[in-house]
Each structure stands twice: as C-alpha cells, then as structure tokens.
Design an enzyme around this catalytic site. Structure first.
Site, short mmCIF file in Angstrom:
data_model
loop_
_atom_site.label_atom_id
_atom_site.label_comp_id
_atom_site.label_asym_id
_atom_site.label_seq_id
_atom_site.Cartn_x
_atom_site.Cartn_y
_atom_site.Cartn_z
NE ARG A 215 36.42 87.43 91.92
CZ ARG A 215 37.11 86.95 90.89
NH1 ARG A 215 37.66 87.78 90.02
NH2 ARG A 215 37.28 85.66 90.73
CG PHE A 231 33.87 77.55 98.98
CD1 PHE A 231 34.31 76.22 99.03
CD2 PHE A 231 32.69 77.88 99.62
CE1 PHE A 231 33.56 75.25 99.70
CE2 PHE A 231 31.94 76.92 100.29
CZ PHE A 231 32.37 75.60 100.33
CG ASN A 281 35.92 70.71 104.56
OD1 ASN A 281 34.91 71.43 104.46
ND2 ASN A 281 35.95 69.48 104.11
CG ASP A 302 32.37 81.45 94.13
OD1 ASP A 302 31.50 80.82 93.50
OD2 ASP A 302 33.36 81.98 93.60
CB CYS A 342 29.58 77.23 89.29
SG CYS A 342 30.58 76.07 90.23
N1 SAH Z 1 35.59 82.63 94.98
C1 SAH Z 1 36.71 82.31 94.10
C2 SAH Z 1 36.49 81.05 93.29
C3 SAH Z 1 36.15 79.82 94.11
S1 SAH Z 1 36.35 78.32 93.27
C4 SAH Z 1 37.01 83.50 93.20
O1 SAH Z 1 36.25 84.45 93.18
O2 SAH Z 1 38.03 83.44 92.51
C5 SAH Z 1 36.11 77.18 94.56
C6 SAH Z 1 37.23 77.12 95.59
O3 SAH Z 1 36.83 76.23 96.62
C7 SAH Z 1 38.57 76.58 95.09
O4 SAH Z 1 39.57 77.51 95.39
C8 SAH Z 1 38.81 75.28 95.89
O5 SAH Z 1 40.17 75.13 96.30
C9 SAH Z 1 37.94 75.51 97.10
N2 SAH Z 1 37.36 74.34 97.77
C10 SAH Z 1 36.76 73.26 97.21
N3 SAH Z 1 36.22 72.47 98.16
C11 SAH Z 1 36.47 73.07 99.36
C12 SAH Z 1 36.16 72.77 100.72
N4 SAH Z 1 35.43 71.69 101.03
N5 SAH Z 1 36.58 73.62 101.68
C13 SAH Z 1 37.30 74.71 101.37
N6 SAH Z 1 37.60 75.06 100.09
C14 SAH Z 1 37.20 74.25 99.11
#
Ligand code: SAH
Length: 398
Positions: A215, A231, A281, A302, A342
């Site tokens: 970050r 995400f 989404n 992410d 990941c």
């Molecule tokens: N960037 C964040 C971690 C992301 S983890 C950080 O730095 O803390 C992945 C995230 O994607 C989760 O919060 C999950 O709720 C979300 N997610 C999973 N599939 C998704 C989708 N299709 N659309 C939107 N969000 C999604």
C-alpha cells in the site's frame, strides 16, 4: 529413548522431494502405513528401503497424507519442539521491527516457519490463529499455551475456516481460544495508518496483512490522483493513497460489510470525505464506469484468489486478463495501474504475460515501474516454493 512412532512407508523412488526437504507426502506416494494412527498423530516417514526421512503429522483424510514437522533424525515432536519453532518465528518478526505494541503482522506462516498448517496473525494485544491441518489441530492446546507464554496477548481468537480445513476432514471453528474475548473492533497502527479490524467477522483473520507494505509503495504514485480502488475490502490502498496526496478514491467491493468498515476506517484516518463507496461486482462496475466515460489517474486491482488448483490456471488467467483490460481502459494517459494476483499457481512470469496481453488488447502502452511481492512476515522457505503466492506490478500506462 522415545517410543517408536508408527511408520509411513513410501513407494520406491518417491523419497526425492523429502530428501530436498519439501514437507508434503502425497497419498499417491504412500506404500503403506503401520497400524491406524489418529489424525494428526506423529509418524515416521521412511523410504522404501527403510531410510528415515522425517517426523510428520498424519492426515488420513487428506490428499496431503503427511506434513513433516522435522527432518532431523533425532528431533522429538513434543511441546519443546513447538516452543523452539514458535520462538524462532516470533524472534524473526522482532528482528524485522514488527512487534511494536499497537502494530499488526503475521507471526507464524505455516510451512515457511516450519509449522505446517499453523497461521498466527497479531493485531496489537490480540492473536488470531488458523489451525488448518490435522497436525496443527492435534497440537492445538499446546500451541495455544505456548503462544500465551511467548506473546502474552490479551486474548487468542480462532478463525479456522475455509477449504483447507475441509480437505483435512476438519470442521470450521471460530471463537476464543484463550484469554479475553476481543472487542468487536480492534484498532491497529501500520505506519501512520489506523486499521480497524473485525477479528471475529472480517475476511481471513480480519485483515490483509500481506498488502501492508505494498500500500505504501502504491501510494508513492498517488499525489494528486483520482484513485479507483477495485476489490478494496476495508480500503487499505485508498487510505494510503489519500494520505499520500491523492485527490479522491472510489472504493469498489462486493461485500457491503467490508465497505461499511471502510467508511469508518477512512473516517478514522481523516480521509473519509474524499471517498466514494460502491457495493458492486468489480467486473460489472468497471464496465459501467467505462460506458460512463469517467477516468482515473491510478487504478488498483487486488482481486481474490482466482486460481485454487493447477487445473484452474487457464480459466483464472482469463479472469486476470479481463479485469486488467478493464482497469487499463479506465486510465488517463500517463496514469498508473497497480495490479496484483494472490494465486500461487499463477507465477510472476505468467502474471506479467497476462498483463502484457491485456495491454495489447486494450490498445495501451504500459511500462513496468516496480515489481511487488509479499512482505518479510510472509516469508518463503526455499524448500517450499508454494508459499510464494503474492505478486504485483506497478505500471505507467499511455
Ligand atoms: N485490497 C484489499 C484486499 C482485497 S481482498 C486490501 O488491501 O485490504 C479481495 C476483496 O475482493 C474482498 O474484499 C472481497 O469481498 C472482494 N471481492 C471478491 N470478488 C469480488 C467481485 N467479483 N467484485 C467485487 N469485489 C469482490
């Protein structure tokens, strides 16, 4: 002399990976097991010719039939063994400067710390454990006692959930393991950022500690930027970028709970008024944004793990390509894409190829400015490359 352990005999020629100290014994490599050891019981792994290879935890329900605790011929698997391994893991984080009182870090990272199936994350005064293998499960009381002794936390909470437990034939477990019930939200400090963590109900153990460093690296490119944080979870990237001088952040996540916490976390960091929260989404939302004509200076992608096994690499690669094409298309000329995977099955080389392909198809020119990986509290044991899972690229996009 310790009592002899039940023996697991390997098929001829199947001892090579163990000689290289890879800690897993797959079911297909097993010739036979003496007796019927309990799940998680200590066993001795021997080659077809009888040569001692290691002491391991037996897991009769799992494809990974045994996970080696120790390759030393005479090392007993007892409380003293676990004290040595845990102390070594904690000492490594101390030397990394990660044990400040209000800080958060991963204290134990499973195979990479010589403790297959055990994950321990520290959030200030609280520890959160995941016991993800039959072996870790069998030693749970010892492990909890030792963590109390070594770390003196206010409380230890368990979040043993998800697919890994089920593959080991274990039910999910969540709750207090020792000490006090954690408050509903724990505030920890990472650099100058305050993270609000819901240990009981948040994703994983409450936060994505593996992105703490990245970050800051991404935020170094954020001055004056309109940021799209796709995400976002609770907004870790947005907070770092806004504190680094970004103009605005749009957080997109499908989890309404995550975004509710993101609202409080951005406010606690004094950047709430520059944020917009979109529960959606990401695939749909990025297409909608594309149609709307809105554009950004910095896009963070992410996503969760798209590839869970080797046979999902092709489908997962398409997912990464789609999302990166969409993200690239939303950047103003000269903007920055910070993109992550990941999925351990997608290595850094393949990920770079996927992003390169996405740039070609999106008709954008991109340069890699920085390569990112997992931080030192998520180490990779050299004999266990499977631990190497997180990769990211920061790209300039024209
Ligand atoms: N960037 C964040 C971690 C992301 S983890 C950080 O730095 O803390 C992945 C995230 O994607 C989760 O919060 C999950 O709720 C979300 N997610 C999973 N599939 C998704 C989708 N299709 N659309 C939107 N969000 C999604």
């Amino acid at each position: 002399m310790a009592a002899a352990l039940p023996k697991l005999w390997l098929k001829p020629g199947r001892e090579k990976s163990l000689r290289r100290r890879h800690p897993w014994v797959f079911s297909g490599a097993v010739e036979r097991v003496d007796g019927t050891p309990d799940p998680g019981a200590s066993i001795e792994i021997v080659a077809a010719g009888g040569e001692h290879l290691g002491r391991a935890a037996y897991s009769p329900a799992s494809q990974i039939r045994a996970r080696v605790w120790s390759f030393e011929a005479d090392e007993r698997i007892d409380a003293a063994f676990f004290r040595r391994r845990l102390a070594r893991a904690v000492e490594s984080r101390r030397r990394l400067g990660l044990l400040e009182p209000q800080g958060a870090c991963r204290l134990v990272f499973s195979e990479s710390d010589g403790l297959p199936g055990l994950i321990v994350d520290r959030y200030g005064d609280y520890l959160v454990c995941q016991l993800l293998s039959a072996g870790a499960e069998a030693w749970r009381a010892t492990l909890v006692e030792l963590l109390e002794e070594l770390c003196r936390p206010q409380g230890i909470y368990e979040r043993s959930e998800g697919g890994a437990r089920h593959k080991e034939g274990l039910p999910s477990r969540r709750g207090v393991l020792a000490g006090a019930e954690p408050p509903r939200e724990v505030t920890v400090v990472a650099g100058d950022v305050r993270l609000i963590v819901d240990l009981a109900n948040g994703q994983k153990t409450g936060a994505y500690l593996d992105q703490q460093r990245n970050r800051e690296r991404v935020a170094a490119h954020a001055r004056g930027a309109d940021v799209l944080d796709a995400f976002s979870y609770t907004g870790g990237f947005s907070i770092a970028c806004l504190r680094g001088g970004a103009k605005s952040a749009t957080l997109v996540d499908s989890s309404a709970e995550a975004l509710a916490l993101a609202e409080r976390e951005t406010a606690a960091n004094g950047v709430g008024e520059r944020c917009r929260f979109v529960t959606a989404n990401v695939f749909d939302e990025l297409r909608a944004v594309r149609e709307s004509g809105a554009r950004f200076d910095l896009v963070v992608l992410d996503p969760p793990k798209f590839v869970h096994s080797a046979d999902q690499v092709n489908a997962g690669s398409r997912g990464y390509k789609d999302i990166n094409m969409l993200g690239l298309g939303l950047l103003r000329p000269g903007g920055v894409l910070a993109t992550f995977s990941c999925s351990g099955h997608v290595d850094a080389g393949l990920f770079q190829k996927i992003v390169a392909g996405a740039a070609v198809d999106a008709r954008r020119t991109a340069q890699i400015l920085e390569r990112l990986t997992q931080p030192p509290d998520h180490p990779v044991a050299t004999e266990f490359p499977e631990a190497d899972y997180l990769k990211g690229l920061i790209l300039r996009v024209h």
